[in-house]
Scaffold this motif. Sequence first.
Motif, PDB file in Angstrom:
ATOM      1  N   ARG A   1      -2.661   0.852  -7.295  1.00 44.09           N
ATOM      2  CA  ARG A   1      -2.504   2.040  -7.033  1.00 44.09           C
ATOM      3  C   ARG A   1      -1.550   2.537  -5.966  1.00 44.09           C
ATOM      4  NH1 ARG A   1      -7.789   4.830  -9.493  1.00 44.09           N
ATOM      5  NH2 ARG A   1      -8.652   3.561 -11.730  1.00 44.09           N
ATOM      6  N   GLN A   2      -0.530   1.082  -5.620  1.00 36.70           N
ATOM      7  CA  GLN A   2      -0.104   1.365  -4.390  1.00 36.70           C
ATOM      8  C   GLN A   2       1.463   2.648  -4.961  1.00 36.70           C
ATOM      9  OE1 GLN A   2      -0.115  -0.139  -1.029  1.00 36.70           O
ATOM     10  NE2 GLN A   2      -2.277  -0.126  -2.403  1.00 36.70           N
ATOM     11  N   ASP A   3       1.626   3.478  -5.268  1.00 38.33           N
ATOM     12  CA  ASP A   3       2.180   4.392  -5.807  1.00 38.33           C
ATOM     13  C   ASP A   3       1.859   5.748  -5.283  1.00 38.33           C
ATOM     14  OD1 ASP A   3       4.179   3.491  -7.683  1.00 38.33           O
ATOM     15  OD2 ASP A   3       3.013   4.134  -9.917  1.00 38.33           O
ATOM     16  N   LEU A   4       0.387   5.707  -4.092  1.00 36.82           N
ATOM     17  CA  LEU A   4      -0.322   6.753  -4.176  1.00 36.82           C
ATOM     18  C   LEU A   4      -0.715   6.428  -2.997  1.00 36.82           C
ATOM     19  CD1 LEU A   4      -2.843   7.025  -6.759  1.00 36.82           C
ATOM     20  CD2 LEU A   4      -1.267   8.522  -6.931  1.00 36.82           C
ATOM     21  N   ALA A   5       0.219   7.080  -2.414  1.00 34.21           N
ATOM     22  CA  ALA A   5       0.006   7.056  -0.260  1.00 34.21           C
ATOM     23  C   ALA A   5      -0.737   7.156  -0.126  1.00 34.21           C
ATOM     24  CB  ALA A   5       0.518   8.541   0.099  1.00 34.21           C
ATOM     25  N   SER A   6      -2.588   7.056  -0.175  1.00 35.10           N
ATOM     26  CA  SER A   6      -3.596   7.332   0.260  1.00 35.10           C
ATOM     27  C   SER A   6      -4.196   5.931  -0.146  1.00 35.10           C
ATOM     28  CB  SER A   6      -4.741   8.337  -0.612  1.00 35.10           C
ATOM     29  OG  SER A   6      -4.844   8.339  -1.966  1.00 35.10           O
ATOM     30  N   TYR A   7      -3.826   5.728  -0.677  1.00 34.87           N
ATOM     31  CA  TYR A   7      -3.936   3.931  -1.446  1.00 34.87           C
ATOM     32  C   TYR A   7      -2.713   2.746  -0.227  1.00 34.87           C
ATOM     33  CZ  TYR A   7      -6.882   4.749  -5.480  1.00 34.87           C
ATOM     34  OH  TYR A   7      -8.076   5.187  -5.617  1.00 34.87           O
ATOM     35  N   ARG A   8      -2.110   3.174  -0.214  1.00 33.40           N
ATOM     36  CA  ARG A   8      -0.769   2.438   0.680  1.00 33.40           C
ATOM     37  C   ARG A   8      -1.398   2.464   2.274  1.00 33.40           C
ATOM     38  NH1 ARG A   8       3.123   5.004  -2.319  1.00 33.40           N
ATOM     39  NH2 ARG A   8       3.604   7.012  -0.364  1.00 33.40           N
ATOM     40  N   HIS A   9      -2.288   3.840   2.925  1.00 33.83           N
ATOM     41  CA  HIS A   9      -2.438   4.046   3.973  1.00 33.83           C
ATOM     42  C   HIS A   9      -3.802   3.533   4.089  1.00 33.83           C
ATOM     43  CE1 HIS A   9      -0.524   8.601   3.770  1.00 33.83           C
ATOM     44  NE2 HIS A   9       0.522   7.181   4.283  1.00 33.83           N
ATOM     45  N   TYR A  10      -4.723   3.127   2.894  1.00 31.05           N
ATOM     46  CA  TYR A  10      -5.573   2.449   2.877  1.00 31.05           C
ATOM     47  C   TYR A  10      -5.597   1.318   3.310  1.00 31.05           C
ATOM     48  CZ  TYR A  10     -10.782   2.109   2.005  1.00 31.05           C
ATOM     49  OH  TYR A  10     -11.778   1.318   2.010  1.00 31.05           O
ATOM     50  N   THR A  11      -4.614   0.270   2.338  1.00 31.33           N
ATOM     51  CA  THR A  11      -4.473  -0.536   2.457  1.00 31.33           C
ATOM     52  C   THR A  11      -3.897  -1.275   3.870  1.00 31.33           C
ATOM     53  OG1 THR A  11      -3.427  -1.000   0.503  1.00 31.33           O
ATOM     54  CG2 THR A  11      -2.440  -2.989   1.411  1.00 31.33           C
ATOM     55  N   ALA A  12      -3.366  -0.711   4.282  1.00 34.69           N
ATOM     56  CA  ALA A  12      -2.913  -0.671   5.675  1.00 34.69           C
ATOM     57  C   ALA A  12      -3.840  -0.691   6.893  1.00 34.69           C
ATOM     58  CB  ALA A  12      -1.409   0.462   6.056  1.00 34.69           C
ATOM     59  N   GLU A  13      -4.423   0.287   6.641  1.00 36.08           N
ATOM     60  CA  GLU A  13      -6.461   0.518   7.118  1.00 36.08           C
ATOM     61  C   GLU A  13      -7.044  -0.815   7.538  1.00 36.08           C
ATOM     62  OE1 GLU A  13      -6.591   1.713   9.934  1.00 36.08           O
ATOM     63  OE2 GLU A  13      -9.071   1.742   9.900  1.00 36.08           O
ATOM     64  N   VAL A  14      -6.946  -1.623   6.033  1.00 39.72           N
ATOM     65  CA  VAL A  14      -7.838  -2.700   5.524  1.00 39.72           C
ATOM     66  C   VAL A  14      -6.483  -3.849   6.975  1.00 39.72           C
ATOM     67  CG1 VAL A  14      -8.184  -4.296   4.023  1.00 39.72           C
ATOM     68  CG2 VAL A  14      -8.572  -1.771   3.704  1.00 39.72           C
ATOM     69  N   ARG A  15      -5.137  -3.928   6.399  1.00 42.77           N
ATOM     70  CA  ARG A  15      -5.102  -5.521   7.391  1.00 42.77           C
ATOM     71  C   ARG A  15      -5.181  -4.515   8.700  1.00 42.77           C
ATOM     72  NH1 ARG A  15      -0.527  -7.538   4.681  1.00 42.77           N
ATOM     73  NH2 ARG A  15       0.097  -6.379   2.695  1.00 42.77           N
ATOM     74  N   ARG A  16      -5.398  -3.712   9.333  1.00 40.67           N
ATOM     75  CA  ARG A  16      -5.314  -3.052  10.541  1.00 40.67           C
ATOM     76  C   ARG A  16      -7.328  -3.942  10.927  1.00 40.67           C
ATOM     77  NH1 ARG A  16      -7.934  -0.663  14.274  1.00 40.67           N
ATOM     78  NH2 ARG A  16      -8.504   0.491  12.822  1.00 40.67           N
ATOM     79  N   LEU A  17      -7.593  -3.402  10.689  1.00 40.36           N
ATOM     80  CA  LEU A  17      -9.121  -3.701  11.329  1.00 40.36           C
ATOM     81  C   LEU A  17      -9.520  -5.026  11.084  1.00 40.36           C
ATOM     82  CD1 LEU A  17     -10.886  -1.687  11.469  1.00 40.36           C
ATOM     83  CD2 LEU A  17     -11.779  -1.679   9.274  1.00 40.36           C
ATOM     84  N   ALA A  18      -8.594  -5.612   9.838  1.00 44.07           N
ATOM     85  CA  ALA A  18      -8.848  -7.337  10.188  1.00 44.07           C
ATOM     86  C   ALA A  18      -7.959  -7.885  10.910  1.00 44.07           C
ATOM     87  CB  ALA A  18      -8.760  -7.737   8.267  1.00 44.07           C
ATOM     88  N   ASP A  19      -7.457  -7.624  11.955  1.00 48.77           N
ATOM     89  CA  ASP A  19      -6.471  -8.571  12.692  1.00 48.77           C
ATOM     90  C   ASP A  19      -7.185  -7.644  13.902  1.00 48.77           C
ATOM     91  OD1 ASP A  19      -4.560  -9.017  11.112  1.00 48.77           O
ATOM     92  OD2 ASP A  19      -3.199  -7.552  11.800  1.00 48.77           O
ATOM     93  N   ALA A  20      -8.017  -6.574  14.109  1.00 49.92           N
ATOM     94  CA  ALA A  20      -8.590  -5.654  15.264  1.00 49.92           C
ATOM     95  C   ALA A  20      -9.924  -7.113  15.495  1.00 49.92           C
ATOM     96  CB  ALA A  20      -8.665  -4.532  15.287  1.00 49.92           C
ATOM     97  N   VAL A  21     -10.458  -7.150  14.432  1.00 52.02           N
ATOM     98  CA  VAL A  21     -11.799  -7.962  14.705  1.00 52.02           C
ATOM     99  C   VAL A  21     -11.275  -9.983  14.908  1.00 52.02           C
ATOM    100  CG1 VAL A  21     -13.441  -9.286  12.813  1.00 52.02           C
ATOM    101  CG2 VAL A  21     -13.164  -7.134  12.853  1.00 52.02           C
ATOM    102  N   ASN A  22      -9.984  -9.728  14.354  1.00 45.93           N
ATOM    103  CA  ASN A  22     -10.148 -11.595  14.528  1.00 45.93           C
ATOM    104  C   ASN A  22      -9.601 -11.560  15.695  1.00 45.93           C
ATOM    105  OD1 ASN A  22     -10.190 -12.828  11.995  1.00 45.93           O
ATOM    106  ND2 ASN A  22      -8.250 -12.393  11.438  1.00 45.93           N
ATOM    107  N   ALA A  23      -9.110 -10.485  16.348  1.00 42.96           N
ATOM    108  CA  ALA A  23      -8.330 -10.563  18.221  1.00 42.96           C
ATOM    109  C   ALA A  23      -9.303 -10.363  18.421  1.00 42.96           C
ATOM    110  CB  ALA A  23      -7.761  -9.187  17.883  1.00 42.96           C
ATOM    111  N   GLU A  24     -10.890  -9.563  17.689  1.00 40.88           N
ATOM    112  CA  GLU A  24     -11.749  -9.297  19.348  1.00 40.88           C
ATOM    113  C   GLU A  24     -12.364 -10.961  19.400  1.00 40.88           C
ATOM    114  OE1 GLU A  24     -13.886  -5.839  18.348  1.00 40.88           O
ATOM    115  OE2 GLU A  24     -15.861  -6.496  19.893  1.00 40.88           O
ATOM    116  N   PHE A  25     -12.853 -11.160  18.571  1.00 42.94           N
ATOM    117  CA  PHE A  25     -13.884 -12.819  18.204  1.00 42.94           C
ATOM    118  C   PHE A  25     -12.770 -14.619  18.178  1.00 42.94           C
ATOM    119  CE2 PHE A  25     -15.890  -8.826  17.047  1.00 42.94           C
ATOM    120  CZ  PHE A  25     -17.323  -8.924  17.472  1.00 42.94           C
ATOM    121  N   GLY A  26     -11.677 -14.300  17.062  1.00 44.49           N
ATOM    122  CA  GLY A  26     -11.615 -15.509  16.671  1.00 44.49           C
ATOM    123  C   GLY A  26     -10.698 -16.782  18.515  1.00 44.49           C
ATOM    124  N   THR A  27     -11.198 -17.352  18.235  1.00 45.22           N
ATOM    125  CA  THR A  27     -11.382 -18.779  18.861  1.00 45.22           C
ATOM    126  C   THR A  27      -9.970 -19.521  18.092  1.00 45.22           C
ATOM    127  OG1 THR A  27     -13.493 -19.728  18.118  1.00 45.22           O
ATOM    128  CG2 THR A  27     -13.569 -18.271  19.634  1.00 45.22           C
TER     129      THR A  27
END
Length: 502
Positions: free
Chosen positions: A353-379
Amino acid sequence: MNERIGEGPAARVLVASNRGPVSFRLEADGTLSARRGGGGLVSGISAAGLGSDAVWVCAAMSDADREAARRSPGGRLDRSDLLPGDGDGQGLPVRLLDIPPEVFTDGYNGIANSVLWFVHHMLYDTPVEPAFDAHFATQWENFRAYNEAFARALAEEAGPDAVVLVQDYHLVLVPGLLRALRPDLRVGHFSHTPWAPVDYFRMLPDAVAREVLLGILGADRAGFLTERWARAFAACCRDLLAAEVREAGAPDAAGDGRDLLEIVHEGRTTRIGVHGLGADAAFLTERSRRPDVDARMAVLREQVGDRRMLVRVDRTELSKNIVRGLLAYQHLLRTRPEWHGRVVHVAFAYPSRQDLASYRHYTAEVRRLADAVNAEFGTEDWTPLLLHVEDDFARSLAAYRMADVAVVNPIRDGMNLVAKEIPVVSDAGCALVLSREAGAYAELGEDALGINPYDVVGTAEAMHQALSMPPEERSGRSKRLAEAAAALPPARWFMDQLEALG
Ligand code: G6P
């Protein structure tokens, strides 16, 4: 009354759904290529052995679909593109509705996905939304027109006394509209979503709320995935329409297809049934052992090594609660350092449902959070979270087979088939962390680790328990989960409803 378009004989069984079993792509040379969809309805209908005396009515969802509808007489597609039929090799007839794009967009994106879906899954940020303004009123008119297009097409296609199975929240007005056109038909409606509690449902403008309920009550029988959703619908009918709600003899917890309730309104009775939908075990077992899945397993094994694998597979859908799921994983790593380097969270979040802005924003938040987890703990030699956003069914099956732990934490979900598919496909057994707000919890709750989907700390604790579960306990639970998950195959789900409509 029964003016028919197209070639086929008048249908005895009709299915109506927004998204149909086939979609099209327009190639550079102007030809159209067809892509068949999967899902419970497709396998249910195939198993029912319906051939030329059935028809599936669905909406053209893209320009290519519209073009395919225009190139086919009466919108009836060439059957060679389509579903396997009853062995005659002809496929099930499909009628693709070429609804004007602005009507379709308002109906599908504007109302179905942005209002009805939000109401039933309780997704609104209520201090600021919903705001039912003049724009909403226009969208509602178009939603009605989109439902009218379905009702007209069904009325044209149906033979005398045919059975019509109308699917989901997109088409809630169809039963009532169709009854007015063709009182001889036996009409069922099925909701694949949860149903909102009364206090949430009555956020809808009064007239709209009534129209939705009366639309469904136009059916002879309305089906739901669990007793909880069926009773929520009945409560709305009682409180908003002053309808009478009667018990009709309770089904078992999983739903055995008998009637649960009867709703009487203005002299008409609509029967309410519960039909749980299970995993298609035969299909999944065979499909998940093909070489393309083995190849994906080898890649995943390379990435994960001998670490534990915590898996989630979802559409990137607001109701799936992916963000809180990732926050829970982050909390687990913050509070349980013993898992550092010993676990990988494999998260597949496929675009939706990428036609809906709320879904696009949500997808971006999922990506941001995944990067944050890897940045915090990744080795250097450990990536704690692997996020994939490109849809790949074979890779999903590979992860299903390998998962030590599956996380299914929706805010609300009609059923959730991933929770059922993973134990069915699992090679060595899988622990299941499952939201108590998923319909599947009614059937799997005993052997899953139940969670409150809003409780991030509680979800992290359940992840820890699941990762720590002794192998014998895990495989015992997983076997029982698989049995429960496969108990209601899609073919039975479909046939039970047909039978219940006589
Ligand atoms: C839910 C609905 C289905 C719908 C699916 C995908 O599961 O119950 O009716 O087909 O989401 O949504 P989409 O908008 O892509 O058809």
